[in-house]
Design a protein around this motif. Structure first.
Motif, mmCIF file in Angstrom:
data_model
loop_
_atom_site.group_PDB
_atom_site.id
_atom_site.type_symbol
_atom_site.label_atom_id
_atom_site.label_comp_id
_atom_site.label_asym_id
_atom_site.label_seq_id
_atom_site.Cartn_x
_atom_site.Cartn_y
_atom_site.Cartn_z
ATOM 1 N N SER A 181 1.507 -0.371 7.585
ATOM 2 C CA SER A 181 1.904 -0.233 8.976
ATOM 3 C C SER A 181 3.113 0.704 9.059
ATOM 4 N N GLY A 182 3.075 1.651 9.980
ATOM 5 C CA GLY A 182 4.175 2.590 10.139
ATOM 6 C C GLY A 182 4.151 3.754 9.167
ATOM 7 N N SER A 183 3.057 3.939 8.468
ATOM 8 C CA SER A 183 2.949 5.034 7.499
ATOM 9 C C SER A 183 2.820 6.383 8.183
ATOM 10 N N ARG A 184 3.135 7.423 7.427
ATOM 11 C CA ARG A 184 2.915 8.800 7.882
ATOM 12 C C ARG A 184 1.756 9.369 7.078
ATOM 13 N N ASN A 237 8.170 16.138 -0.446
ATOM 14 C CA ASN A 237 8.169 15.207 0.684
ATOM 15 C C ASN A 237 7.936 13.765 0.257
ATOM 16 N N ASP A 238 8.091 13.499 -1.032
ATOM 17 C CA ASP A 238 7.988 12.149 -1.582
ATOM 18 C C ASP A 238 6.694 11.434 -1.212
ATOM 19 N N SER A 239 5.579 12.161 -1.241
ATOM 20 C CA SER A 239 4.289 11.516 -0.979
ATOM 21 C C SER A 239 4.030 10.481 -2.059
ATOM 22 N N SER A 293 -9.058 19.054 -9.166
ATOM 23 C CA SER A 293 -8.763 18.720 -10.565
ATOM 24 C C SER A 293 -7.335 19.114 -10.931
ATOM 25 N N GLN A 294 -6.831 20.199 -10.372
ATOM 26 C CA GLN A 294 -5.440 20.586 -10.619
ATOM 27 C C GLN A 294 -4.490 19.535 -10.041
ATOM 28 N N VAL A 295 -4.800 19.058 -8.840
ATOM 29 C CA VAL A 295 -3.964 18.034 -8.215
ATOM 30 C C VAL A 295 -3.994 16.747 -9.041
ATOM 31 N N VAL A 296 -5.165 16.343 -9.481
ATOM 32 C CA VAL A 296 -5.284 15.115 -10.280
ATOM 33 C C VAL A 296 -4.477 15.231 -11.569
ATOM 34 N N ARG A 297 -4.573 16.363 -12.225
ATOM 35 C CA ARG A 297 -3.880 16.537 -13.512
ATOM 36 C C ARG A 297 -2.360 16.590 -13.390
ATOM 37 N N HIS A 298 -1.855 17.111 -12.274
ATOM 38 C CA HIS A 298 -0.424 17.404 -12.220
ATOM 39 C C HIS A 298 0.366 16.629 -11.167
ATOM 40 N N ALA A 299 -0.268 15.815 -10.356
ATOM 41 C CA ALA A 299 0.452 15.097 -9.295
ATOM 42 C C ALA A 299 1.388 14.049 -9.879
ATOM 43 N N ALA A 300 2.530 13.902 -9.244
ATOM 44 C CA ALA A 300 3.515 12.894 -9.652
ATOM 45 C C ALA A 300 3.290 11.566 -8.938
ATOM 46 N N CYS A 301 2.288 11.506 -8.073
ATOM 47 C CA CYS A 301 1.981 10.287 -7.342
ATOM 48 C C CYS A 301 0.511 9.921 -7.533
ATOM 49 N N ALA A 302 0.108 8.820 -6.921
ATOM 50 C CA ALA A 302 -1.293 8.396 -7.002
ATOM 51 C C ALA A 302 -2.186 9.411 -6.288
ATOM 52 N N MET A 343 0.829 -1.177 0.000
ATOM 53 C CA MET A 343 0.000 0.000 0.000
ATOM 54 C C MET A 343 0.883 1.255 0.000
ATOM 55 N N TYR A 344 0.587 2.235 0.867
ATOM 56 C CA TYR A 344 1.275 3.528 0.818
ATOM 57 C C TYR A 344 1.938 3.873 2.149
ATOM 58 N N LYS A 345 3.093 4.533 2.070
ATOM 59 C CA LYS A 345 3.871 4.897 3.270
ATOM 60 C C LYS A 345 3.772 6.380 3.631
ATOM 61 N N ARG A 346 3.657 7.255 2.624
ATOM 62 C CA ARG A 346 3.625 8.700 2.860
ATOM 63 C C ARG A 346 2.383 9.269 2.181
ATOM 64 N N ILE A 347 1.355 9.464 2.985
ATOM 65 C CA ILE A 347 0.049 9.876 2.462
ATOM 66 C C ILE A 347 -0.216 11.326 2.839
ATOM 67 N N LEU A 348 -0.639 12.106 1.865
ATOM 68 C CA LEU A 348 -0.989 13.509 2.071
ATOM 69 C C LEU A 348 -2.504 13.658 1.981
ATOM 70 N N VAL A 349 -3.092 14.282 3.005
ATOM 71 C CA VAL A 349 -4.532 14.556 3.023
ATOM 72 C C VAL A 349 -4.714 16.068 3.132
ATOM 73 N N PRO A 350 -4.912 16.753 2.005
ATOM 74 C CA PRO A 350 -5.181 18.192 2.066
ATOM 75 C C PRO A 350 -6.578 18.416 2.666
ATOM 76 N N VAL A 351 -6.684 19.391 3.568
ATOM 77 C CA VAL A 351 -7.972 19.676 4.190
ATOM 78 C C VAL A 351 -8.338 21.137 3.995
ATOM 79 N N ALA A 352 -9.608 21.361 3.709
ATOM 80 C CA ALA A 352 -10.153 22.715 3.570
ATOM 81 C C ALA A 352 -11.305 22.838 4.552
ATOM 82 N N PHE A 353 -11.392 23.977 5.179
ATOM 83 C CA PHE A 353 -12.447 24.209 6.160
ATOM 84 C C PHE A 353 -13.541 25.048 5.522
ATOM 85 N N GLU A 354 -14.530 24.346 4.976
ATOM 86 C CA GLU A 354 -15.683 24.980 4.341
ATOM 87 C C GLU A 354 -16.927 24.388 4.961
#
Length: 137
Positions: free
Chosen positions: A32-35, A99-101, A123-132, A1-12
């Motif tokens: 297990s042991g992921s960030r 950060n090698d997400s 949509s910008q993130v989906v189009r340009h991200a270098a990761c899943a 699975m994944y070791k370095r996961i980024l969860v962007p959050v917006a407060f709306e």
């Protein structure tokens, strides 16, 4: 699975369920042991508007957001909470790359006419991200 996961959050308004869903997905996809990093990007308040706000407004808002993001991260094993400044889409992409997400879990809303013309953060993130990228609707 994944070791370095980024969860962007917006407060709306009404975003609590999406943040909860993104958190659950990140936990389900984490090894297990992921960030898992919860990242909020504060966009700069335009100069013409800042003059109408109290002098310490930006500091108060930043502190409240930092506390909220830290609280989210504290509920998750390997959770980290960060608040940074910048343009949402570009900053999320840059942070993920620097950060090698290996996964970004991002909530999205139903696209409207404004999004067709300007594009949404997700949509910008989906189009340009270098990761899943996993998009939650």
């Amino acid at each position: 699975m994944y070791k370095r996961i980024l969860v962007p959050v917006a407060f709306e308004d009404g975003n609590d369920a999406k943040i909860k869903g993104a958190t659950e997905i990140a936990q389900a996809l984490a090894e297990s042991g992921s960030r898992i990093t919860f990242l909020h990007v504060m966009e700069q308040i335009p100069g013409y508007a800042i003059s109408y706000l109290p002098a310490d407004y930006s500091n108060q808002v930043r502190k409240a957001i930092e506390d909220e993001v830290a609280g989210m991260a504290a509920k998750v094993d390997g959770g980290v909470g960060l608040v940074v400044e910048g343009h949402s889409g570009r900053t999320i992409l840059d942070w993920a790359k620097d950060n090698d997400s290996d996964l970004i879990v991002i909530a999205s809303h139903r696209p409207g006419m404004q999004d067709l013309l300007l594009g949404s953060t997700a949509s910008q993130v989906v189009r340009h991200a270098a990761c899943a990228v996993h998009v939650l609707r």
